[in-house]
Every structure is written in structure tokens, then in C-alpha cells.
Enzyme design. Structure first.
Site, PDB file in Angstrom:
ATOM      1  N   GLU A  70       0.882  -1.160   0.000  1.00 25.87           N
ATOM      2  CA  GLU A  70       0.000   0.000   0.000  1.00 25.87           C
ATOM      3  C   GLU A  70       0.919   1.208   0.000  1.00 25.87           C
ATOM      4  OE1 GLU A  70      -1.779   3.122   0.795  1.00 25.87           O
ATOM      5  OE2 GLU A  70      -1.833   2.331   2.835  1.00 25.87           O
ATOM      6  N   CYS A  89      -1.887   8.557   3.742  1.00 26.77           N
ATOM      7  CA  CYS A  89      -2.017   8.088   2.357  1.00 26.77           C
ATOM      8  C   CYS A  89      -3.423   8.383   1.836  1.00 26.77           C
ATOM      9  CB  CYS A  89      -1.687   6.619   2.254  1.00 26.77           C
ATOM     10  SG  CYS A  89      -2.547   5.613   3.442  1.00 26.77           S
TER      11      CYS A  89
HETATM   12  P1  NDP Z   1       9.631   4.778   2.824  1.00 31.41           P
HETATM   13  O1  NDP Z   1       8.874   4.122   1.736  1.00 31.41           O
HETATM   14  O2  NDP Z   1      11.075   5.062   2.642  1.00 31.41           O
HETATM   15  O3  NDP Z   1       9.538   3.905   4.176  1.00 31.41           O
HETATM   16  C1  NDP Z   1       8.496   3.017   4.514  1.00 31.41           C
HETATM   17  C2  NDP Z   1       9.083   1.819   5.247  1.00 31.41           C
HETATM   18  O4  NDP Z   1       9.931   1.093   4.367  1.00 31.41           O
HETATM   19  C3  NDP Z   1       9.963   2.201   6.439  1.00 31.41           C
HETATM   20  O5  NDP Z   1       9.841   1.222   7.444  1.00 31.41           O
HETATM   21  C4  NDP Z   1      11.342   2.173   5.835  1.00 31.41           C
HETATM   22  O6  NDP Z   1      12.344   2.042   6.801  1.00 31.41           O
HETATM   23  C5  NDP Z   1      11.230   0.969   4.940  1.00 31.41           C
HETATM   24  N1  NDP Z   1      12.209   0.889   3.867  1.00 31.41           N
HETATM   25  C6  NDP Z   1      12.855   1.899   3.243  1.00 31.41           C
HETATM   26  N2  NDP Z   1      13.673   1.405   2.283  1.00 31.41           N
HETATM   27  C7  NDP Z   1      13.550   0.056   2.299  1.00 31.41           C
HETATM   28  C8  NDP Z   1      14.121  -1.005   1.563  1.00 31.41           C
HETATM   29  N3  NDP Z   1      15.015  -0.788   0.595  1.00 31.41           N
HETATM   30  N4  NDP Z   1      13.765  -2.272   1.846  1.00 31.41           N
HETATM   31  C9  NDP Z   1      12.867  -2.521   2.811  1.00 31.41           C
HETATM   32  N5  NDP Z   1      12.289  -1.560   3.557  1.00 31.41           N
HETATM   33  C10 NDP Z   1      12.610  -0.283   3.305  1.00 31.41           C
HETATM   34  O7  NDP Z   1       8.881   6.069   3.208  1.00 31.41           O
HETATM   35  P2  NDP Z   1       9.453   7.307   4.071  1.00 31.41           P
HETATM   36  O8  NDP Z   1       9.172   7.021   5.472  1.00 31.41           O
HETATM   37  O9  NDP Z   1      10.870   7.625   3.721  1.00 31.41           O
HETATM   38  O10 NDP Z   1       8.549   8.467   3.531  1.00 31.41           O
HETATM   39  C11 NDP Z   1       8.825   8.997   2.242  1.00 31.41           C
HETATM   40  C12 NDP Z   1       7.540   9.236   1.508  1.00 31.41           C
HETATM   41  O11 NDP Z   1       6.841   8.001   1.348  1.00 31.41           O
HETATM   42  C13 NDP Z   1       6.541  10.130   2.220  1.00 31.41           C
HETATM   43  O12 NDP Z   1       6.848  11.457   2.051  1.00 31.41           O
HETATM   44  C14 NDP Z   1       5.256   9.690   1.574  1.00 31.41           C
HETATM   45  O13 NDP Z   1       5.112  10.325   0.338  1.00 31.41           O
HETATM   46  C15 NDP Z   1       5.446   8.203   1.350  1.00 31.41           C
HETATM   47  N6  NDP Z   1       4.822   7.403   2.432  1.00 31.41           N
HETATM   48  C16 NDP Z   1       3.594   6.902   2.232  1.00 31.41           C
HETATM   49  C17 NDP Z   1       2.968   6.217   3.246  1.00 31.41           C
HETATM   50  C18 NDP Z   1       1.602   5.675   3.080  1.00 31.41           C
HETATM   51  O14 NDP Z   1       0.883   5.518   4.056  1.00 31.41           O
HETATM   52  N7  NDP Z   1       1.209   5.317   1.886  1.00 31.41           N
HETATM   53  C19 NDP Z   1       3.580   6.016   4.550  1.00 31.41           C
HETATM   54  C20 NDP Z   1       4.916   6.568   4.651  1.00 31.41           C
HETATM   55  C21 NDP Z   1       5.484   7.229   3.605  1.00 31.41           C
HETATM   56  P3  NDP Z   1      13.069   3.335   7.451  1.00 31.41           P
HETATM   57  O15 NDP Z   1      12.053   4.413   7.537  1.00 31.41           O
HETATM   58  O16 NDP Z   1      13.496   2.862   8.768  1.00 31.41           O
HETATM   59  O17 NDP Z   1      14.186   3.665   6.524  1.00 31.41           O
END
Ligand code: NDP
Length: 481
Positions: free
Chosen positions: A246, A280
Site C-alpha cells: 500500500e 495516504c
Molecule cells: P519509505 O517508503 O522510505 O519507508 C516506509 C518503510 O519502508 C519504512 O519502514 C522504511 O524504513 C522501509 N524501507 C525503506 N527502504 C527500504 C528497503 N530498501 N527495503 C525494505 N524496507 C525499506 O517512506 P518514508 O518514510 O521515507 O517516507 C517517504 C515518503 O513516502 C513520504 O513522504 C510519503 O510520500 C510516502 N509514504 C507513504 C505512506 C503511506 O501511508 N502510503 C507512509 C509513509 C510514507 P526506514 O524508515 O526505517 O528507513
């Protein structure tokens, strides 16, 4: 004291540590958190596999009691854990408490689902043969959750994973580890096999990436950004691991010429600025009929200006800070981008100074924006919304659907005909009528289309599709002797 990871049933220090600061006041250290090593990840994955087999054989009521206990504890501690969540994430206390309570409801809902796992049966096309179709656990599930709903999103994945007999290895977002440790402490003390549930805090690019590349993992449930989601899908396909993702969205709220304007403004403000716009399901595109445009914008801007921004734990605030300095800088860059694209900033969108140092900005509204602008095409995850003027219902629907995303959309209208047509023709996974685009229930499916989602739906009974695999048994009993 450093908060530890739960590795193969033991609370262990990691290879390094991170500090977690309160985004409302960066002088407040929420805690220090261990970062799991790659060898710890391997150890906990191996243990998860054997623990899963044991858990799957627990009786239904034994599993149900575990989930019920977790849910009840979350709900009874909503005040305390909501405070911790708001302190580390920055959402107002009332939202933090609400999130913990809702997380509890996911567990109590799936506690009941433990007893409702009923399969199908059929007669074979072959004489004397019966068919029994039932679901079995998918195995070891990797859960990767974001910071914006640190407890609720994790819970709507963990609860069904456990309900359907799986082991869980959870990598929470590094921005919100305190909520992750609190939930893990509640789960770990239950009547579950050692190593059934693991917490592996660490960065996404390191421990997260290793986790999704592991051949021991049978299924990956992810919520986060589109680029990370695509990377996870690519890693998953190497091992043919099941994935459910998602991701972002660019949700639209269409305000029609017959709308109750006060209602429309309330829905738009709540949808755009609840959770500081970091949802989201946020209403980031406000698509407004020409006939009511000016009156709507006037009320909307007045409402946005009246929103009280401040420390998440202070009672009198309506919007907290954004989660991090990085996110704040990205948001401010989007404000500049919007202006350079020709949109007019009607209010807000600026950094706010407070008595305590945090990541504050004022809720911003763009007007005279076009749907082709990047501010209307890219998920900003910010307290920013754009108004797009349209001349008719048909044009509004076309603009709602003109996006790469497709999570939620809403219409504000008093017309049954329009709301019905919209409900059936908006290309999103969730559609709302005279309700905000954000805020969904736990007992029905949740997910989107396009770049917003990939794989089976989450929540409600729909979650069974992802967390189980179907077995079809053919039985020839023969004739009684
Ligand atoms: P990310 O997609 O980077 O992070 C989401 C999760 O994935 C975190 O637990 C993160 O870990 C983890 N993650 C990051 N890179 C990897 C990887 N290569 N392999 C496995 N897991 C990984 O989102 P961000 O938190 O950086 O937010 C950036 C943007 O993403 C926001 O500005 C927004 O636009 C979007 N977002 C959307 C969400 C939604 O509900 N749809 C929720 C959050 C973000 P860690 O954070 O510890 O690096």
C-alpha cells in the site's frame, strides 16, 4: 537505557543505536533504539520458521485469546501509548490515543476471525469424490511499516498475520521505534511460541532490504512510498515471495455546486490537514465546481488560517509538526515548486517558529492550480492542498480519475444520481460520499488501484487472501463395508 530488538525470542542489543527525537521539541529525547545486525536477522528468521509450525497447531481458542489480550491491552492503555506515539510522531494527542485504540480493535476483530475460518466444500466432477477447500498459513511474514500510523498500520498487518497462523518479522520505520517496542512488549508476553514474533529495528536500506531479499520469507506486507515499494516488489520476485503493498496517493475530494458548503469545508480541512497531511488517504486535491468555487475557497482559507499548530502533546492544538526536518524541507520545496508552476498560495505553507524547536509549518492552500502541475500529481505527504476549479460534474470526475494513483476519492453533493454515478465510476479502491477521504473502518477491505496498491487487499476478511494459501483436497472415501 537502549530499547532492544526481539530476536529469536530474546531482547538483544544491536550492532549500533539511533536516537529518536520528539519532532515537537527536538530537545526531548524519546529514547535510544538498537539497530539489528544482519546475523541477528538471519537467526530470527530461522527461529520464526519453526515457531510458525508450532503456532499453526495451537487450538483456535488459544490463538483467539492471544489476539484478544493484545487488543484489550492496547485499548486499555490508549492514553499512555497514545501519548508516546504523539510524542515521537507529532500527531495531536487525541489522534495518537485514537490510533492506539483503533490498533486494539484490529486485534479484537481478528481474534474473532480466528474462530470464523470456514472453508468451502464441493462435489467433484468425478463420481464418489468430495472436495474440501481450506486456507493454511502462508508461513513467515515480513511486515514493513511506515511512521505516519506507526501502531495502526503495523496492527492491521500483524493481527491478521497471527490470526491466520503465521510468524511475523516486523521492521518498523526508524522514525517511530518507541511505538514499535511498546507493541512488541505487549505481543511478546503472550502465550505464543518463542520466536514467533520478531522486532528488527534498523534502517530500511540495510535491514529492510535484507529482510525482503530473504528466501525464508514467504510473504511481505509493505506500506510506504512508491519507489521503495517497487524495489521491494523487484526483490520479492527473485524468490517468488508473495507481496502486498500500500503506497502513496493523490486523493481528490470533489465539491459539487449543490454541496452543503460548510460540510464540504469541514471535510476538506479534516482530510487535508488531519495528521499534518501525512496520510495516504489525505485529500490533497480539492476539485471544486465553478458555481461554489469562490465561496468555498473563502471559507476554506479562513478555516486553514484558524487551525492552531503547536506541540503535539498540548491540549489546545489541532495540528502538530511534520515528522522530521527532512520531510519539512521537502514540503517547503513543494511550496516553492507550486508557486513556480503558476499556482497561487492562498495561505500558509511556511515554516513556523515556536517557543520549542520543532518541525512546524502552517497549513497551506494553493488555488488556481491545474491538475497537470507536479503539486497535483506527486504525493507530497504534507499539510498542503490544492484547489482545482472545474465547470461540471463530468469534468470533476475526469480530473479525479486523471492520476497515476487510486487509493481514495470523495464527492460532496446532495444529488443521489451524482453520488451514485461517482461511486461507480471513480477509479479508486475506496470512495466516500459526503464523508472525508481519510478515515476507514477495520472490518472491510482497504486498498487502492494504480500506483497506490499492489497485491491483495488489507483488512476485514479480505486479509485472508494475503495471509493464507489455499489447499484443495480431493477425497475418495469409497463404499462403507
Ligand atoms: P519509505 O517508503 O522510505 O519507508 C516506509 C518503510 O519502508 C519504512 O519502514 C522504511 O524504513 C522501509 N524501507 C525503506 N527502504 C527500504 C528497503 N530498501 N527495503 C525494505 N524496507 C525499506 O517512506 P518514508 O518514510 O521515507 O517516507 C517517504 C515518503 O513516502 C513520504 O513522504 C510519503 O510520500 C510516502 N509514504 C507513504 C505512506 C503511506 O501511508 N502510503 C507512509 C509513509 C510514507 P526506514 O524508515 O526505517 O528507513
Amino acid at each position: 537505557m537502549t530499547k532492544l530488538n526481539l530476536i529469536a525470542g530474546e531482547w538483544l542489543a544491536g550492532e549500533s543505536e539511533i536516537e529518536n527525537l520528539n519532532p515537537s521539541d527536538v530537545t526531548d529525547l524519546v529514547g535510544i533504539f538498537a539497530q539489528a545486525s544482519h546475523s541477528q536477522l538471519q537467526a530470527t528468521l530461522a527461529k520464526a520458521r519453526s515457531a510458525q509450525a508450532e503456532w499453526a497447531n495451537f487450538g483456535l481458542e488459544r490463538k483467539q485469546a492471544v489476539l484478544m489480550n493484545i487488543g484489550n491491552e492496547l485499548m486499555s492503555r490508549a492514553e499512555e501509548l497514545g501519548r508516546l506515539l504523539s510524542r515521537e510522531e507529532g500527531k495531536p494527542l487525541v489522534e495518537g490515543k485514537g490510533e492506539i485504540y483503533r490498533a486494539g480493535q484490529f486485534f479484537t476483530y481478528y481474534a474473532a476471525e480466528c474462530l470464523r475460518q470456514i472453508g468451502e466444500n464441493a462435489d467433484s466432477v468425478r463420481d464418489g469424490v468430495e472436495i474440501d477447500v481450506r486456507r493454511e498459513p502462508v508461513g513467515v511474514v515480513a511486515i514493513i511499516s511506515p511512521w505516519n500510523f506507526p501502531t495502526a498500520t503495523a496492527s492491521w498487518k500483524i493481527a491478521p498475520a497471527l490470526c491466520y497462523g503465521n510468524a511475523v518479522v516486523w521492521k518498523p520505520a526508524n522514525s517511530t521505534p518507541a511505538s514499535a517496542v511498546a507493541l512488541t512488549e505487549i505481543i511478546e508476553k503472550q502465550d505464543i511460541p518463542t520466536g514467533l514474533f520478531s522486532l528488527v529495528m534498523g534502517s530500511g536500506s540495510s535491514i529492510g532490504q535484507r529482510l525482503v531479499e530473504s528466501p525464508i520469507v514467504n510473504a511481505i506486507s509493505f506500506t510506504g512510498s512508491v519507489p521503495v515499494g517497487k524495489g521491494i516488489a523487484a526483490a520479492a520476485i527473485e524468490n517468488l515471495t508473495k507481496v502486498q503493498m500500500e503506497m502513496g496517493s493523490k486523493n481528490a475530494l470533489a465539491v459539487m455546486d449543490d454541496a452543503d458548503l460548510d460540510l464540504a469545508v469541514t471535510l476538506a480541512l479534516g482530510g487535508a490537514f488531519g495528521g499534518t497531511g501525512q496520510k495516504c488517504t489525505a485529500s490533497s486535491r480539492l476539485i471544486v465546481h465553478d458555481f461554489v468555487h469562490d465561496a468555498f475557497v473563502e471559507k476554506l482559507v479562513a478555516g486553514a488560517k484558524a487551525i492552531k499548530v503547536g506541540h503535539a502533546l498540548h491540549d489546545d492544538i489541532q495540528m502538530g509538526p511534520v515528522v522530521s526536518n527532512e520531510q519539512l524541507q521537502e514540503n517547503l520545496a513543494y511550496v516553492d515548486l507550486g508557486k513556480s508552476e503558476g499556482a497561487e498560495l492562498a495561505c500558509g505553507g511556511a515554516r513556523l517558529e515556536m517557543p520549542h524547536e520543532g518541525f512546524y509549518m502552517s497549513p497551506g492552500i494553493f488555488v488556481n492550480s491545474g491538475n497537470e502541475m507536479r503539486i497535483n500529481r506527486e504525493e507530497m505527504f504534507a499539510p498542503l492542498a490544492s484547489v482545482i476549479r472545474v465547470g461540471s460534474y463530468d469534468e470533476a470526475l475526469a480530473v479525479v480519475n486523471d492520476t497515476n494513483f487510486g487509493l481514495t476519492s470523495g464527492i460532496v453533493t446532495q444529488s443521489l444520481a451524482r453520488s451514485t454515478h461517482f461511486r461507480r465510476n471513480a477509479r479508486t479502491g475506496v470512495v466516500t460520499v459526503n464523508l472525508p477521504t481519510a478515515g476507514t473502518d477495520y472490518h472491510v477491505p482497504f486498498g487502492g488501484r494504480g500506483d497506490s496498491s499492489y497485491g491483495p487487499r488489507e483488512q476485514g476478511k479480505a486479509a485472508a487472501e494475503f495471509y493464507t494459501t489455499v489447499k484443495t483436497a480431493y477425497i475418495s472415501a469409497g463404499a462403507p463395508k
